[in-house]
Write a protein that holds these residues in place. Structure first.
Motif, PDB file in Angstrom:
ATOM      1  N   ASN A  73       0.825  -1.204   0.000  1.00  0.00           N
ATOM      2  CA  ASN A  73       0.000   0.000   0.000  1.00  0.00           C
ATOM      3  C   ASN A  73       0.865   1.262   0.000  1.00  0.00           C
ATOM      4  OD1 ASN A  73       0.632   0.701   2.856  1.00  0.00           O
ATOM      5  ND2 ASN A  73      -0.575  -1.157   3.290  1.00  0.00           N
ATOM      6  N   TYR A  74       0.207   2.397  -0.129  1.00  0.00           N
ATOM      7  CA  TYR A  74       0.896   3.674  -0.264  1.00  0.00           C
ATOM      8  C   TYR A  74       1.743   4.021   0.959  1.00  0.00           C
ATOM      9  CZ  TYR A  74       1.557   8.725  -0.742  1.00  0.00           C
ATOM     10  OH  TYR A  74       2.106   9.985  -0.805  1.00  0.00           O
ATOM     11  N   ILE A  75       1.214   3.798   2.145  1.00  0.00           N
ATOM     12  CA  ILE A  75       1.932   4.131   3.387  1.00  0.00           C
ATOM     13  C   ILE A  75       3.219   3.313   3.497  1.00  0.00           C
ATOM     14  CG2 ILE A  75       1.829   4.143   5.895  1.00  0.00           C
ATOM     15  CD1 ILE A  75       0.164   6.316   4.543  1.00  0.00           C
ATOM     16  N   GLN A  76       3.136   2.029   3.170  1.00  0.00           N
ATOM     17  CA  GLN A  76       4.317   1.174   3.206  1.00  0.00           C
ATOM     18  C   GLN A  76       5.322   1.562   2.119  1.00  0.00           C
ATOM     19  OE1 GLN A  76       3.123  -2.927   2.991  1.00  0.00           O
ATOM     20  NE2 GLN A  76       1.956  -2.853   4.908  1.00  0.00           N
ATOM     21  N   TRP A  77       4.794   2.120   1.036  1.00  0.00           N
ATOM     22  CA  TRP A  77       5.653   2.498  -0.101  1.00  0.00           C
ATOM     23  C   TRP A  77       6.527   3.714   0.209  1.00  0.00           C
ATOM     24  CZ3 TRP A  77       4.914   7.129  -3.065  1.00  0.00           C
ATOM     25  CH2 TRP A  77       5.762   7.250  -4.162  1.00  0.00           C
ATOM     26  N   LEU A  78       6.044   4.645   0.993  1.00  0.00           N
ATOM     27  CA  LEU A  78       6.750   5.905   1.220  1.00  0.00           C
ATOM     28  C   LEU A  78       8.202   5.726   1.683  1.00  0.00           C
ATOM     29  CD1 LEU A  78       3.901   8.062   2.806  1.00  0.00           C
ATOM     30  CD2 LEU A  78       4.962   8.382   0.561  1.00  0.00           C
ATOM     31  N   PRO A  79       8.496   4.945   2.722  1.00  0.00           N
ATOM     32  CA  PRO A  79       9.900   4.776   3.125  1.00  0.00           C
ATOM     33  C   PRO A  79      10.725   3.997   2.100  1.00  0.00           C
ATOM     34  CG  PRO A  79       8.476   3.350   4.430  1.00  0.00           C
ATOM     35  CD  PRO A  79       7.581   4.269   3.668  1.00  0.00           C
ATOM     36  N   ILE A  80      10.078   3.088   1.372  1.00  0.00           N
ATOM     37  CA  ILE A  80      10.784   2.340   0.325  1.00  0.00           C
ATOM     38  C   ILE A  80      11.189   3.287  -0.803  1.00  0.00           C
ATOM     39  CG2 ILE A  80      10.656   0.420  -1.309  1.00  0.00           C
ATOM     40  CD1 ILE A  80      10.581  -0.414   1.619  1.00  0.00           C
ATOM     41  N   ARG A  81      10.310   4.184  -1.134  1.00  0.00           N
ATOM     42  CA  ARG A  81      10.602   5.203  -2.150  1.00  0.00           C
ATOM     43  C   ARG A  81      11.818   6.025  -1.730  1.00  0.00           C
ATOM     44  NH1 ARG A  81      11.151   7.805  -7.020  1.00  0.00           N
ATOM     45  NH2 ARG A  81      10.496   9.982  -6.911  1.00  0.00           N
ATOM     46  N   GLU A  82      11.878   6.442  -0.477  1.00  0.00           N
ATOM     47  CA  GLU A  82      13.002   7.232   0.016  1.00  0.00           C
ATOM     48  C   GLU A  82      14.310   6.440  -0.051  1.00  0.00           C
ATOM     49  OE1 GLU A  82      13.132  10.467   0.864  1.00  0.00           O
ATOM     50  OE2 GLU A  82      11.075  10.532   0.108  1.00  0.00           O
ATOM     51  N   SER A  83      14.245   5.162   0.268  1.00  0.00           N
ATOM     52  CA  SER A  83      15.459   4.352   0.217  1.00  0.00           C
ATOM     53  C   SER A  83      15.940   4.165  -1.221  1.00  0.00           C
ATOM     54  CB  SER A  83      15.223   2.982   0.875  1.00  0.00           C
ATOM     55  OG  SER A  83      14.288   2.207   0.139  1.00  0.00           O
ATOM     56  N   HIS A  84      15.003   4.040  -2.150  1.00  0.00           N
ATOM     57  CA  HIS A  84      15.373   3.926  -3.563  1.00  0.00           C
ATOM     58  C   HIS A  84      16.056   5.213  -4.046  1.00  0.00           C
ATOM     59  CE1 HIS A  84      13.532   0.260  -5.630  1.00  0.00           C
ATOM     60  NE2 HIS A  84      13.394   0.039  -4.334  1.00  0.00           N
ATOM     61  N   LEU A  85      15.525   6.347  -3.629  1.00  0.00           N
ATOM     62  CA  LEU A  85      16.119   7.626  -4.015  1.00  0.00           C
ATOM     63  C   LEU A  85      17.546   7.743  -3.482  1.00  0.00           C
ATOM     64  CD1 LEU A  85      13.115  10.053  -3.373  1.00  0.00           C
ATOM     65  CD2 LEU A  85      14.083   9.463  -5.602  1.00  0.00           C
ATOM     66  N   ALA A  86      17.754   7.267  -2.267  1.00  0.00           N
ATOM     67  CA  ALA A  86      19.070   7.367  -1.642  1.00  0.00           C
ATOM     68  C   ALA A  86      20.077   6.405  -2.259  1.00  0.00           C
ATOM     69  CB  ALA A  86      18.943   7.094  -0.141  1.00  0.00           C
ATOM     70  N   GLU A  87      19.614   5.221  -2.659  1.00  0.00           N
ATOM     71  CA  GLU A  87      20.524   4.168  -3.094  1.00  0.00           C
ATOM     72  C   GLU A  87      20.724   4.067  -4.604  1.00  0.00           C
ATOM     73  OE1 GLU A  87      18.871   0.630  -1.456  1.00  0.00           O
ATOM     74  OE2 GLU A  87      18.974   1.361   0.618  1.00  0.00           O
ATOM     75  N   ASN A  88      19.740   4.470  -5.383  1.00  0.00           N
ATOM     76  CA  ASN A  88      19.763   4.149  -6.812  1.00  0.00           C
ATOM     77  C   ASN A  88      20.004   5.333  -7.739  1.00  0.00           C
ATOM     78  OD1 ASN A  88      19.125   1.615  -5.880  1.00  0.00           O
ATOM     79  ND2 ASN A  88      16.956   1.745  -6.425  1.00  0.00           N
ATOM     80  N   LEU A  89      20.294   6.500  -7.169  1.00  0.00           N
ATOM     81  CA  LEU A  89      20.526   7.673  -8.001  1.00  0.00           C
ATOM     82  C   LEU A  89      21.957   8.174  -7.865  1.00  0.00           C
ATOM     83  CD1 LEU A  89      17.291   9.814  -7.376  1.00  0.00           C
ATOM     84  CD2 LEU A  89      17.669   8.012  -9.074  1.00  0.00           C
ATOM     85  N   LYS A  90      22.529   8.600  -8.976  1.00  0.00           N
ATOM     86  CA  LYS A  90      23.837   9.255  -8.963  1.00  0.00           C
ATOM     87  C   LYS A  90      24.006  10.005 -10.272  1.00  0.00           C
ATOM     88  CE  LYS A  90      26.729   5.677 -11.084  1.00  0.00           C
ATOM     89  NZ  LYS A  90      27.971   4.866 -10.950  1.00  0.00           N
ATOM     90  N   ALA A  91      24.780  11.071 -10.224  1.00  0.00           N
ATOM     91  CA  ALA A  91      25.099  11.814 -11.448  1.00  0.00           C
ATOM     92  C   ALA A  91      26.202  11.050 -12.185  1.00  0.00           C
ATOM     93  CB  ALA A  91      25.559  13.225 -11.107  1.00  0.00           C
ATOM     94  N   SER A  92      26.044  10.868 -13.485  1.00  0.00           N
ATOM     95  CA  SER A  92      27.008  10.120 -14.282  1.00  0.00           C
ATOM     96  C   SER A  92      27.170  10.773 -15.648  1.00  0.00           C
ATOM     97  CB  SER A  92      26.537   8.678 -14.469  1.00  0.00           C
ATOM     98  OG  SER A  92      25.374   8.639 -15.292  1.00  0.00           O
ATOM     99  N   LYS A  93      28.004  10.195 -16.479  1.00  0.00           N
ATOM    100  CA  LYS A  93      28.186  10.718 -17.833  1.00  0.00           C
ATOM    101  C   LYS A  93      26.877  10.671 -18.619  1.00  0.00           C
ATOM    102  CE  LYS A  93      29.710   6.275 -19.796  1.00  0.00           C
ATOM    103  NZ  LYS A  93      30.778   5.567 -20.528  1.00  0.00           N
ATOM    104  N   TYR A  94      26.025   9.681 -18.285  1.00  0.00           N
ATOM    105  CA  TYR A  94      24.732   9.575 -18.959  1.00  0.00           C
ATOM    106  C   TYR A  94      23.813  10.726 -18.540  1.00  0.00           C
ATOM    107  CZ  TYR A  94      26.341   4.814 -19.897  1.00  0.00           C
ATOM    108  OH  TYR A  94      27.058   3.725 -20.305  1.00  0.00           O
ATOM    109  N   THR A  95      23.914  11.129 -17.296  1.00  0.00           N
ATOM    110  CA  THR A  95      23.120  12.255 -16.806  1.00  0.00           C
ATOM    111  C   THR A  95      23.398  13.500 -17.631  1.00  0.00           C
ATOM    112  OG1 THR A  95      23.310  11.361 -14.558  1.00  0.00           O
ATOM    113  CG2 THR A  95      22.515  13.629 -14.783  1.00  0.00           C
ATOM    114  N   TYR A  96      24.665  13.827 -17.762  1.00  0.00           N
ATOM    115  CA  TYR A  96      25.061  15.039 -18.475  1.00  0.00           C
ATOM    116  C   TYR A  96      24.731  14.940 -19.969  1.00  0.00           C
ATOM    117  CZ  TYR A  96      27.517  15.632 -14.072  1.00  0.00           C
ATOM    118  OH  TYR A  96      27.803  15.727 -12.742  1.00  0.00           O
TER     119      TYR A  96
END
Length: 254
Positions: free
Chosen positions: A149-172
């Protein structure tokens, strides 16, 4: 006939308006560029060579799901799954399950954020409804570890943002392609739109300031819709060759 999304659903209202959909993909275009699995989008070469075409292709599938019968929607989801399986086969590697979840999570977040920016705040039940629709899409695709459900999703979403994002050559490179295909003025509008809907983590990685000139413009834009001038305003900001496709994003939801 059983529908994948009920006619009175808030999800149909969100995805039935081109202005909301454009903000969804403004935000997603920023987050896509930061995802650690973005190299998969470069494998076929379609995204960097035609980012706007890729946008409309994705919108096409999203609308087929949201505005179709249960059987038609499931067939569309199966097609998306098959397309990705073909890419995996050609590359002889598997797209990480977390990368699929990230895309699903983007659609959830930006659906809510864009509608709340342009229309009104959603209540808990409406947010749950948005989540449930994309949860069912994910389950049909066979994704694992999806919160129920949505409530359970909120902290998982935050962890994904923290772990799965980075600036790279593809970003630029992606932002370089956005500017190339949009032109300088519309590219600046894209950046301004991203500032209004992306999470803090995305802002930080892209060095986006909080202030956006669109904060003022959106108030004028909302008023322009009352006067039926929104199409004129919108066309000033969009490439001429895509105007027909933009009009097709608007769906009669009643």
């Amino acid at each position: 006939m059983e529908l994948f999304v009920e006619k009175d659903s808030i999800v149909r209202k969100i995805w039935g308006k081109s202005d909301t959909v454009l903000f969804i993909f403004a935000g997603a275009s920023a987050e896509f560029a930061l995802n650690k699995a973005v190299d998969w989008l470069y494998f076929t070469g379609k995204l960097p060579s035609d980012p706007l075409g890729r946008l409309f292709s994705t919108v096409k599938y999203a609308k087929l799901i949201v505005f179709s019968s249960m059987d038609e929607a499931n067939a569309s989801i199966d097609t998306i799954k098959h397309i990705h399986e073909t890419v995996e086969k050609n590359r002889d590697a598997s797209i990480p399950d977390w990368a699929y979840r990230d895309v699903l999570f983007m659609l959830i977040h930006y659906s809510i954020a864009s509608y709340e920016l342009l229309e009104r705040k959603l209540n808990k039940n409406e947010k749950e409804e948005v989540y449930n629709v994309f949860y069912r899409v994910g389950k049909r695709m066979g994704l694992k570890e999806l919160p129920e459900n949505y409530i359970q999703w909120l902290p998982i979403r935050e962890s994904h943002l923290a772990e799965n994002l980075k600036a790279s050559k593809y970003t630029y490179d992606l932002f370089k392609q956005y500017k190339k295909h949009l032109g300088l003025m519309r590219y600046e509008v894209l950046i301004a739109a991203q500032k209004l809907v992306v999470p803090k983590r995305v802002k930080k990685l892209l060095y986006l300031q909080d202030f956006s000139v669109l904060t003022i413009v959106i108030s004028i834009y909302k008023f322009s819709r009352i006067l039926k001038l929104d199409s004129i305003f919108k066309n000033m900001l969009l490439p001429t060759e895509h105007k027909t496709q933009i009009k097709e994003l608007d769906v009669q939801t009643v």
